[in-house]
Motif scaffolding. Structure first.
Motif, PDB file in Angstrom:
ATOM      1  N   ALA A  18       0.842  -1.197   0.000  1.00 27.35           N
ATOM      2  CA  ALA A  18       0.000   0.000   0.000  1.00 27.35           C
ATOM      3  C   ALA A  18       0.876   1.246   0.000  1.00 27.35           C
ATOM      4  CB  ALA A  18      -0.899   0.007   1.222  1.00 27.35           C
ATOM      5  N   LYS A  19       0.347   2.290  -0.631  1.00 29.93           N
ATOM      6  CA  LYS A  19       0.956   3.612  -0.548  1.00 29.93           C
ATOM      7  C   LYS A  19       0.023   4.451   0.291  1.00 29.93           C
ATOM      8  CE  LYS A  19       3.521   3.473  -4.787  1.00 29.93           C
ATOM      9  NZ  LYS A  19       3.883   4.145  -6.018  1.00 29.93           N
ATOM     10  N   VAL A  20       0.527   4.942   1.399  1.00 30.85           N
ATOM     11  CA  VAL A  20      -0.317   5.664   2.349  1.00 30.85           C
ATOM     12  C   VAL A  20       0.099   7.125   2.415  1.00 30.85           C
ATOM     13  CG1 VAL A  20      -0.785   3.604   3.714  1.00 30.85           C
ATOM     14  CG2 VAL A  20       1.183   5.005   4.280  1.00 30.85           C
ATOM     15  N   ASP A  21      -0.781   7.957   2.990  1.00 34.46           N
ATOM     16  CA  ASP A  21      -0.434   9.359   3.148  1.00 34.46           C
ATOM     17  C   ASP A  21       0.249   9.579   4.492  1.00 34.46           C
ATOM     18  OD1 ASP A  21      -2.548   9.226   4.900  1.00 34.46           O
ATOM     19  OD2 ASP A  21      -3.834  10.557   3.762  1.00 34.46           O
ATOM     20  N   GLU A  22       0.554  10.820   4.784  1.00 39.43           N
ATOM     21  CA  GLU A  22       1.330  11.168   5.977  1.00 39.43           C
ATOM     22  C   GLU A  22       0.642  10.741   7.269  1.00 39.43           C
ATOM     23  OE1 GLU A  22       4.682  12.266   7.682  1.00 39.43           O
ATOM     24  OE2 GLU A  22       4.392  12.581   5.541  1.00 39.43           O
ATOM     25  N   ALA A  64       1.014   8.902  -7.872  1.00 38.29           N
ATOM     26  CA  ALA A  64       0.618   7.492  -7.868  1.00 38.29           C
ATOM     27  C   ALA A  64      -0.660   7.275  -7.058  1.00 38.29           C
ATOM     28  CB  ALA A  64       1.740   6.637  -7.306  1.00 38.29           C
ATOM     29  N   ARG A  65      -0.920   8.126  -6.060  1.00 37.51           N
ATOM     30  CA  ARG A  65      -2.073   7.957  -5.188  1.00 37.51           C
ATOM     31  C   ARG A  65      -3.295   8.764  -5.605  1.00 37.51           C
ATOM     32  NH1 ARG A  65      -2.317   9.592  -0.388  1.00 37.51           N
ATOM     33  NH2 ARG A  65      -3.729   7.984   0.226  1.00 37.51           N
ATOM     34  N   ILE A  66      -3.177   9.655  -6.569  1.00 33.54           N
ATOM     35  CA  ILE A  66      -4.256  10.590  -6.863  1.00 33.54           C
ATOM     36  C   ILE A  66      -5.542   9.895  -7.321  1.00 33.54           C
ATOM     37  CG2 ILE A  66      -3.597  11.076  -9.247  1.00 33.54           C
ATOM     38  CD1 ILE A  66      -4.867  13.609  -6.642  1.00 33.54           C
ATOM     39  N   CYS A  67      -5.421   8.795  -8.054  1.00 32.87           N
ATOM     40  CA  CYS A  67      -6.637   8.101  -8.501  1.00 32.87           C
ATOM     41  C   CYS A  67      -7.414   7.539  -7.314  1.00 32.87           C
ATOM     42  CB  CYS A  67      -6.297   7.017  -9.511  1.00 32.87           C
ATOM     43  SG  CYS A  67      -5.181   5.769  -8.894  1.00 32.87           S
ATOM     44  N   VAL A  68      -6.713   7.085  -6.287  1.00 38.16           N
ATOM     45  CA  VAL A  68      -7.376   6.585  -5.084  1.00 38.16           C
ATOM     46  C   VAL A  68      -8.051   7.739  -4.349  1.00 38.16           C
ATOM     47  CG1 VAL A  68      -7.001   5.495  -2.841  1.00 38.16           C
ATOM     48  CG2 VAL A  68      -5.769   4.672  -4.853  1.00 38.16           C
ATOM     49  N   GLU A  69      -7.362   8.855  -4.223  1.00 38.91           N
ATOM     50  CA  GLU A  69      -7.932  10.017  -3.540  1.00 38.91           C
ATOM     51  C   GLU A  69      -9.183  10.520  -4.264  1.00 38.91           C
ATOM     52  OE1 GLU A  69      -7.145  11.195  -0.629  1.00 38.91           O
ATOM     53  OE2 GLU A  69      -5.424   9.873  -0.391  1.00 38.91           O
ATOM     54  N   HIS A  70      -9.168  10.506  -5.581  1.00 43.04           N
ATOM     55  CA  HIS A  70     -10.345  10.936  -6.341  1.00 43.04           C
ATOM     56  C   HIS A  70     -11.520   9.989  -6.125  1.00 43.04           C
ATOM     57  CE1 HIS A  70      -8.134  13.685  -9.417  1.00 43.04           C
ATOM     58  NE2 HIS A  70      -8.148  14.166  -8.198  1.00 43.04           N
ATOM     59  N   ILE A  72     -12.097   8.163  -3.459  1.00 47.20           N
ATOM     60  CA  ILE A  72     -12.590   8.398  -2.103  1.00 47.20           C
ATOM     61  C   ILE A  72     -13.417   9.681  -2.072  1.00 47.20           C
ATOM     62  CG2 ILE A  72     -11.882   8.992   0.251  1.00 47.20           C
ATOM     63  CD1 ILE A  72      -9.451   7.128  -0.210  1.00 47.20           C
ATOM     64  N   GLY A  73     -12.928  10.711  -2.738  1.00 49.72           N
ATOM     65  CA  GLY A  73     -13.647  11.984  -2.783  1.00 49.72           C
ATOM     66  C   GLY A  73     -14.973  11.875  -3.502  1.00 49.72           C
ATOM     67  N   GLU A  74     -15.037  11.065  -4.547  1.00 48.66           N
ATOM     68  CA  GLU A  74     -16.287  10.878  -5.291  1.00 48.66           C
ATOM     69  C   GLU A  74     -17.362  10.269  -4.393  1.00 48.66           C
ATOM     70  OE1 GLU A  74     -18.762  11.333  -8.416  1.00 48.66           O
ATOM     71  OE2 GLU A  74     -16.668  11.958  -8.386  1.00 48.66           O
ATOM     72  N   GLU A  75     -16.972   9.317  -3.570  1.00 45.15           N
ATOM     73  CA  GLU A  75     -17.934   8.705  -2.653  1.00 45.15           C
ATOM     74  C   GLU A  75     -18.395   9.702  -1.599  1.00 45.15           C
ATOM     75  OE1 GLU A  75     -17.871   5.377   0.808  1.00 45.15           O
ATOM     76  OE2 GLU A  75     -16.815   4.881  -1.044  1.00 45.15           O
ATOM     77  N   LYS A  76     -17.504  10.565  -1.131  1.00 47.65           N
ATOM     78  CA  LYS A  76     -17.861  11.541  -0.105  1.00 47.65           C
ATOM     79  C   LYS A  76     -18.807  12.609  -0.632  1.00 47.65           C
ATOM     80  CE  LYS A  76     -13.790  11.068   2.780  1.00 47.65           C
ATOM     81  NZ  LYS A  76     -12.604  11.742   3.312  1.00 47.65           N
ATOM     82  N   LYS A  77     -18.822  12.848  -1.935  1.00 44.52           N
ATOM     83  CA  LYS A  77     -19.733  13.836  -2.502  1.00 44.52           C
ATOM     84  C   LYS A  77     -21.187  13.447  -2.265  1.00 44.52           C
ATOM     85  CE  LYS A  77     -16.836  15.260  -6.345  1.00 44.52           C
ATOM     86  NZ  LYS A  77     -16.727  15.250  -7.810  1.00 44.52           N
ATOM     87  N   TRP A  78     -21.484  12.162  -2.208  1.00 40.86           N
ATOM     88  CA  TRP A  78     -22.859  11.684  -2.074  1.00 40.86           C
ATOM     89  C   TRP A  78     -23.295  11.554  -0.617  1.00 40.86           C
ATOM     90  CZ3 TRP A  78     -25.801  11.780  -6.187  1.00 40.86           C
ATOM     91  CH2 TRP A  78     -25.189  11.772  -7.428  1.00 40.86           C
ATOM     92  N   ARG A  79     -22.401  11.760   0.322  1.00 38.51           N
ATOM     93  CA  ARG A  79     -22.731  11.585   1.734  1.00 38.51           C
ATOM     94  C   ARG A  79     -23.865  12.503   2.203  1.00 38.51           C
ATOM     95  NH1 ARG A  79     -17.622  10.827   4.973  1.00 38.51           N
ATOM     96  NH2 ARG A  79     -17.644   8.903   3.804  1.00 38.51           N
ATOM     97  N   PRO A  80     -23.885  13.795   1.847  1.00 34.89           N
ATOM     98  CA  PRO A  80     -25.019  14.620   2.289  1.00 34.89           C
ATOM     99  C   PRO A  80     -26.353  14.119   1.752  1.00 34.89           C
ATOM    100  CG  PRO A  80     -23.233  16.015   1.551  1.00 34.89           C
ATOM    101  CD  PRO A  80     -22.859  14.599   1.201  1.00 34.89           C
ATOM    102  N   LEU A  81     -26.370  13.564   0.556  1.00 36.16           N
ATOM    103  CA  LEU A  81     -27.604  13.044  -0.014  1.00 36.16           C
ATOM    104  C   LEU A  81     -28.101  11.829   0.756  1.00 36.16           C
ATOM    105  CD1 LEU A  81     -29.703  13.198  -2.258  1.00 36.16           C
ATOM    106  CD2 LEU A  81     -28.208  11.748  -3.637  1.00 36.16           C
ATOM    107  N   GLN A  82     -27.203  11.033   1.295  1.00 34.39           N
ATOM    108  CA  GLN A  82     -27.592   9.841   2.024  1.00 34.39           C
ATOM    109  C   GLN A  82     -28.416  10.186   3.260  1.00 34.39           C
ATOM    110  OE1 GLN A  82     -23.894   7.939   2.814  1.00 34.39           O
ATOM    111  NE2 GLN A  82     -23.722   7.042   0.778  1.00 34.39           N
ATOM    112  N   ARG A  83     -28.198  11.356   3.839  1.00 34.46           N
ATOM    113  CA  ARG A  83     -28.962  11.755   5.027  1.00 34.46           C
ATOM    114  C   ARG A  83     -30.431  11.996   4.699  1.00 34.46           C
ATOM    115  NH1 ARG A  83     -24.606  15.970   5.961  1.00 34.46           N
ATOM    116  NH2 ARG A  83     -22.920  14.717   6.768  1.00 34.46           N
ATOM    117  N   HIS A  84     -30.724  12.340   3.446  1.00 32.47           N
ATOM    118  CA  HIS A  84     -32.076  12.713   3.066  1.00 32.47           C
ATOM    119  C   HIS A  84     -32.843  11.602   2.351  1.00 32.47           C
ATOM    120  CE1 HIS A  84     -31.079  16.742   4.274  1.00 32.47           C
ATOM    121  NE2 HIS A  84     -30.014  16.709   3.516  1.00 32.47           N
ATOM    122  N   LEU A  85     -32.253  10.463   2.179  1.00 37.55           N
ATOM    123  CA  LEU A  85     -32.927   9.405   1.433  1.00 37.55           C
ATOM    124  C   LEU A  85     -34.199   8.925   2.111  1.00 37.55           C
ATOM    125  CD1 LEU A  85     -29.967   7.273   0.082  1.00 37.55           C
ATOM    126  CD2 LEU A  85     -31.404   8.889  -1.145  1.00 37.55           C
ATOM    127  N   GLY A  86     -34.279   8.967   3.416  1.00 34.74           N
ATOM    128  CA  GLY A  86     -35.464   8.515   4.130  1.00 34.74           C
ATOM    129  C   GLY A  86     -36.614   9.500   4.074  1.00 34.74           C
TER     130      GLY A  86
END
Length: 104
Positions: A18-22, A64-70, A72-86
Motif C-alpha cells: 500500500a501507498k499511504v499518506d502522511e 501514484a495515489r491521486i486516482c485513489v484520492e479521487h 474516495i472523494g467521489e464517494e464523499k460527494k454523495w454523503r449529504p444526499l444519504q442523510r435525506h434518502l429517508g
C-alpha cells in the motif's frame, strides 16, 4: 478493513502493498516492506539539491495515489444526499403544490 485493524490485515496478508499518506506514517514504519509513506521533509539547513529531491519524490508518490484520492472523494460527494434518502416517503405530504395562477 473497517471491522479489523489495518495492521492486523497487513500481518494476515503479507503480499499486500500500500501507498499511504502522511497520516499513516507509523503504519509505514511498522511495515516498511508493505507500506510506503511520503518521504520525510528534510531539516531546515540542507543542500538545495536534497530539498528538490524531496519535493520530486513527494510529487511522484502523490501522483501514484491521486486516482485513489479521487475515488474516495467521489464517494464523499454523495454523503449529504444519504442523510435525506429517508425523507422521500413524507416529501409529497409536506410540500403544498400551488396551481399556476396562485404563484403571484
Amino acid at each position: 478493513m473497517r471491522t479489523e485493524s489495518i495492521a492486523e490485515q497487513l500481518c494476515l496478508h503479507p503480499q499486500v502493498k500500500a501507498k499511504v499518506d502522511e497520516g499513516y506514517r507509523s503504519l509505514a514504519n511498522d511495515f516498511p516492506n508493505q507500506d510506503q509513506a511520503p518521504p520525510r521533509k528534510p531539516k531546515d539547513k540542507v543542500p538545495l539539491g536534497e530539498n528538490s529531491a524531496w519535493r520530486e519524490a513527494r510529487r511522484r508518490q502523490s501522483s501514484a495515489r491521486i486516482c485513489v484520492e479521487h475515488s474516495i472523494g467521489e464517494e464523499k460527494k454523495w454523503r449529504p444526499l444519504q442523510r435525506h434518502l429517508g425523507w422521500r416517503e413524507s416529501y409529497a405530504v409536506s410540500v403544498h403544490v400551488f396551481p399556476h395562477d396562485e404563484w403571484f
